[in-house]
Design a protein around this motif. Structure first.
Motif, PDB file in Angstrom:
ATOM      1  N   MET A   5      21.376  27.841  17.499  1.00 62.17           N
ATOM      2  CA  MET A   5      20.913  26.797  18.416  1.00 62.17           C
ATOM      3  C   MET A   5      19.942  25.854  17.730  1.00 62.17           C
ATOM      4  N   ILE A   6      20.049  24.600  18.102  1.00 63.01           N
ATOM      5  CA  ILE A   6      19.051  23.604  17.736  1.00 63.01           C
ATOM      6  C   ILE A   6      18.517  23.072  19.056  1.00 63.01           C
ATOM      7  N   ILE A   7      17.213  23.165  19.217  1.00 62.06           N
ATOM      8  CA  ILE A   7      16.597  22.814  20.496  1.00 62.06           C
ATOM      9  C   ILE A   7      15.680  21.608  20.296  1.00 62.06           C
ATOM     10  N   GLU A   8      16.006  20.518  20.964  1.00 65.33           N
ATOM     11  CA  GLU A   8      15.168  19.323  20.940  1.00 65.33           C
ATOM     12  C   GLU A   8      14.263  19.373  22.163  1.00 65.33           C
ATOM     13  N   ILE A   9      12.959  19.333  21.933  1.00 66.26           N
ATOM     14  CA  ILE A   9      11.980  19.436  23.006  1.00 66.26           C
ATOM     15  C   ILE A   9      11.178  18.145  23.055  1.00 66.26           C
ATOM     16  N   ASP A  10      11.315  17.419  24.146  1.00 65.93           N
ATOM     17  CA  ASP A  10      10.584  16.172  24.328  1.00 65.93           C
ATOM     18  C   ASP A  10       9.684  16.292  25.539  1.00 65.93           C
ATOM     19  N   LYS A  11       8.401  16.126  25.298  1.00 67.62           N
ATOM     20  CA  LYS A  11       7.449  16.190  26.392  1.00 67.62           C
ATOM     21  C   LYS A  11       7.512  14.880  27.151  1.00 67.62           C
ATOM     22  N   ASP A  12       7.563  14.988  28.467  1.00 70.66           N
ATOM     23  CA  ASP A  12       7.675  13.787  29.283  1.00 70.66           C
ATOM     24  C   ASP A  12       6.293  13.203  29.556  1.00 70.66           C
ATOM     25  N   ASP A  13       5.876  13.211  30.751  1.00 67.39           N
ATOM     26  CA  ASP A  13       4.682  12.488  31.170  1.00 67.39           C
ATOM     27  C   ASP A  13       3.477  13.421  31.245  1.00 67.39           C
ATOM     28  N   ASP A  14       2.354  12.966  30.749  1.00 60.75           N
ATOM     29  CA  ASP A  14       1.122  13.749  30.847  1.00 60.75           C
ATOM     30  C   ASP A  14       0.576  13.810  32.267  1.00 60.75           C
ATOM     31  N   GLU A  15       1.110  13.020  33.176  1.00 64.15           N
ATOM     32  CA  GLU A  15       0.686  13.073  34.578  1.00 64.15           C
ATOM     33  C   GLU A  15       0.958  14.450  35.174  1.00 64.15           C
ATOM     34  N   TYR A  16       1.989  15.124  34.663  1.00 64.34           N
ATOM     35  CA  TYR A  16       2.343  16.458  35.150  1.00 64.34           C
ATOM     36  C   TYR A  16       1.158  17.411  34.978  1.00 64.34           C
ATOM     37  N   VAL A  17       0.513  17.350  33.795  1.00 68.58           N
ATOM     38  CA  VAL A  17      -0.608  18.243  33.510  1.00 68.58           C
ATOM     39  C   VAL A  17      -1.757  17.964  34.479  1.00 68.58           C
ATOM     40  N   LYS A  18      -1.977  16.702  34.787  1.00 68.26           N
ATOM     41  CA  LYS A  18      -3.049  16.354  35.720  1.00 68.26           C
ATOM     42  C   LYS A  18      -2.783  16.924  37.109  1.00 68.26           C
ATOM     43  N   LEU A  19      -1.520  16.954  37.507  1.00 64.15           N
ATOM     44  CA  LEU A  19      -1.161  17.447  38.835  1.00 64.15           C
ATOM     45  C   LEU A  19      -1.055  18.965  38.900  1.00 64.15           C
ATOM     46  N   PHE A  20      -0.434  19.581  37.879  1.00 61.91           N
ATOM     47  CA  PHE A  20      -0.108  21.006  37.956  1.00 61.91           C
ATOM     48  C   PHE A  20      -0.873  21.885  36.967  1.00 61.91           C
ATOM     49  N   GLY A  21      -1.762  21.304  36.197  1.00 60.08           N
ATOM     50  CA  GLY A  21      -2.594  22.098  35.303  1.00 60.08           C
ATOM     51  C   GLY A  21      -1.862  22.598  34.084  1.00 60.08           C
ATOM     52  N   ASP A  22      -2.225  23.798  33.652  1.00 63.40           N
ATOM     53  CA  ASP A  22      -1.753  24.371  32.394  1.00 63.40           C
ATOM     54  C   ASP A  22      -0.446  25.144  32.575  1.00 63.40           C
ATOM     55  N   THR A  23       0.564  24.505  33.182  1.00 62.45           N
ATOM     56  CA  THR A  23       1.851  25.153  33.414  1.00 62.45           C
ATOM     57  C   THR A  23       2.934  24.466  32.600  1.00 62.45           C
ATOM     58  N   VAL A  24       4.094  25.105  32.556  1.00 63.66           N
ATOM     59  CA  VAL A  24       5.240  24.550  31.840  1.00 63.66           C
ATOM     60  C   VAL A  24       6.389  24.416  32.822  1.00 63.66           C
ATOM     61  N   ASP A  25       7.013  23.253  32.812  1.00 67.03           N
ATOM     62  CA  ASP A  25       8.226  23.034  33.584  1.00 67.03           C
ATOM     63  C   ASP A  25       9.186  22.282  32.682  1.00 67.03           C
ATOM     64  N   MET A  26      10.480  22.423  32.936  1.00 61.76           N
ATOM     65  CA  MET A  26      11.441  21.795  32.034  1.00 61.76           C
ATOM     66  C   MET A  26      12.776  21.531  32.704  1.00 61.76           C
ATOM     67  N   LYS A  27      13.444  20.533  32.160  1.00 61.01           N
ATOM     68  CA  LYS A  27      14.849  20.266  32.488  1.00 61.01           C
ATOM     69  C   LYS A  27      15.624  20.607  31.224  1.00 61.01           C
ATOM     70  N   ILE A  28      16.588  21.509  31.341  1.00 58.19           N
ATOM     71  CA  ILE A  28      17.333  21.981  30.179  1.00 58.19           C
ATOM     72  C   ILE A  28      18.775  21.495  30.267  1.00 58.19           C
ATOM     73  N   THR A  29      19.239  20.852  29.205  1.00 60.59           N
ATOM     74  CA  THR A  29      20.621  20.388  29.105  1.00 60.59           C
ATOM     75  C   THR A  29      21.271  21.113  27.924  1.00 60.59           C
ATOM     76  N   PHE A  30      22.443  21.687  28.166  1.00 56.90           N
ATOM     77  CA  PHE A  30      23.158  22.403  27.114  1.00 56.90           C
ATOM     78  C   PHE A  30      24.314  21.572  26.598  1.00 56.90           C
ATOM     79  N   LYS A  31      24.485  21.567  25.283  1.00 59.42           N
ATOM     80  CA  LYS A  31      25.638  20.940  24.636  1.00 59.42           C
ATOM     81  C   LYS A  31      26.348  22.042  23.858  1.00 59.42           C
ATOM     82  N   PHE A  32      27.362  22.628  24.512  1.00 61.02           N
ATOM     83  CA  PHE A  32      28.102  23.733  23.913  1.00 61.02           C
ATOM     84  C   PHE A  32      29.063  23.213  22.860  1.00 61.02           C
ATOM     85  N   ASP A  33      29.415  24.071  21.916  1.00 60.37           N
ATOM     86  CA  ASP A  33      30.339  23.725  20.822  1.00 60.37           C
ATOM     87  C   ASP A  33      29.887  22.465  20.094  1.00 60.37           C
ATOM     88  N   SER A  34      28.612  22.339  19.889  1.00 60.38           N
ATOM     89  CA  SER A  34      28.033  21.181  19.215  1.00 60.38           C
ATOM     90  C   SER A  34      28.331  21.263  17.719  1.00 60.38           C
TER      91      SER A  34
END
Length: 162
Positions: free
Chosen positions: A66-95
């Motif tokens: 696997m090659i995983i590209e991780i892009d952090k979105d908006d820092d506003e999330y941290v202001k609202l939800f604190g020290d948590t992690v949330d993510m949208k994951i998209t899979f590209k099979f047979d890449s």
């Protein structure tokens, strides 16, 4: 595990099949929890603060892993939800994955093709049925992995050498 750290908002993680087996990474079982564990590993090993909302693109290749590209979105999330992690994951099979070589080299690997473009050679493994692991490691050490958008950009211009 290999990590390319471009900046706080852009990370690429390379996980070969052997590493995935050693950490018992399983995309069929509670995938978000698997990625949260991976983020904790990245935080602990590389001392990178991993919190906020992330867009994650996972390129899955049967031969490499696997090659995983991780892009952090908006820092506003941290202001609202604190020290948590949330993510949208998209899979590209047979890449598809190609290995970029500075010079033409022979490897003791069955079933591969060599391509040429812009003074550079690219090797494509056709399967991993009889892949000699030590030769494969030599290939990885002597090449740069090309995948995703970069591969799409050059793929139609590659000229097959063998």
């Amino acid at each position: 595990m290999k990590l390319e750290y471009f900046n706080l908002n852009n990370i690429v993680v390379y996980l070969n099949n052997n590493y995935l087996e050693s950490i018992k990474f399983d995309i069929t079982n509670n995938i978000e929890q698997q990625f949260k564990k991976l983020f904790i590993n990245i935080k602990n090993i590389y001392n990178i603060d991993m919190n906020g909302y992330y867009e994650v693109v996972v390129h899955i290749n049967d031969i490499y892993g696997m090659i995983i590209e991780i892009d952090k979105d908006d820092d506003e999330y941290v202001k609202l939800f604190g020290d948590t992690v949330d993510m949208k994951i998209t899979f590209k099979f047979d890449s598809p994955i190609y290995y970029k070589l500075d010079e033409y080299k022979k490897f003791n690997i069955d079933n591969y093709s060599i391509y040429y473009y812009d003074e550079t050679y690219y090797l494509k493994l056709d399967n991993n049925l009889e892949l000699n692991y030590s030769e494969y490691l030599k290939l990885i050490e002597n090449s740069v992995i090309v995948y995703g958008d970069e591969l799409k950009r050059i793929k139609n211009q590659l000229i097959k050498v063998n």
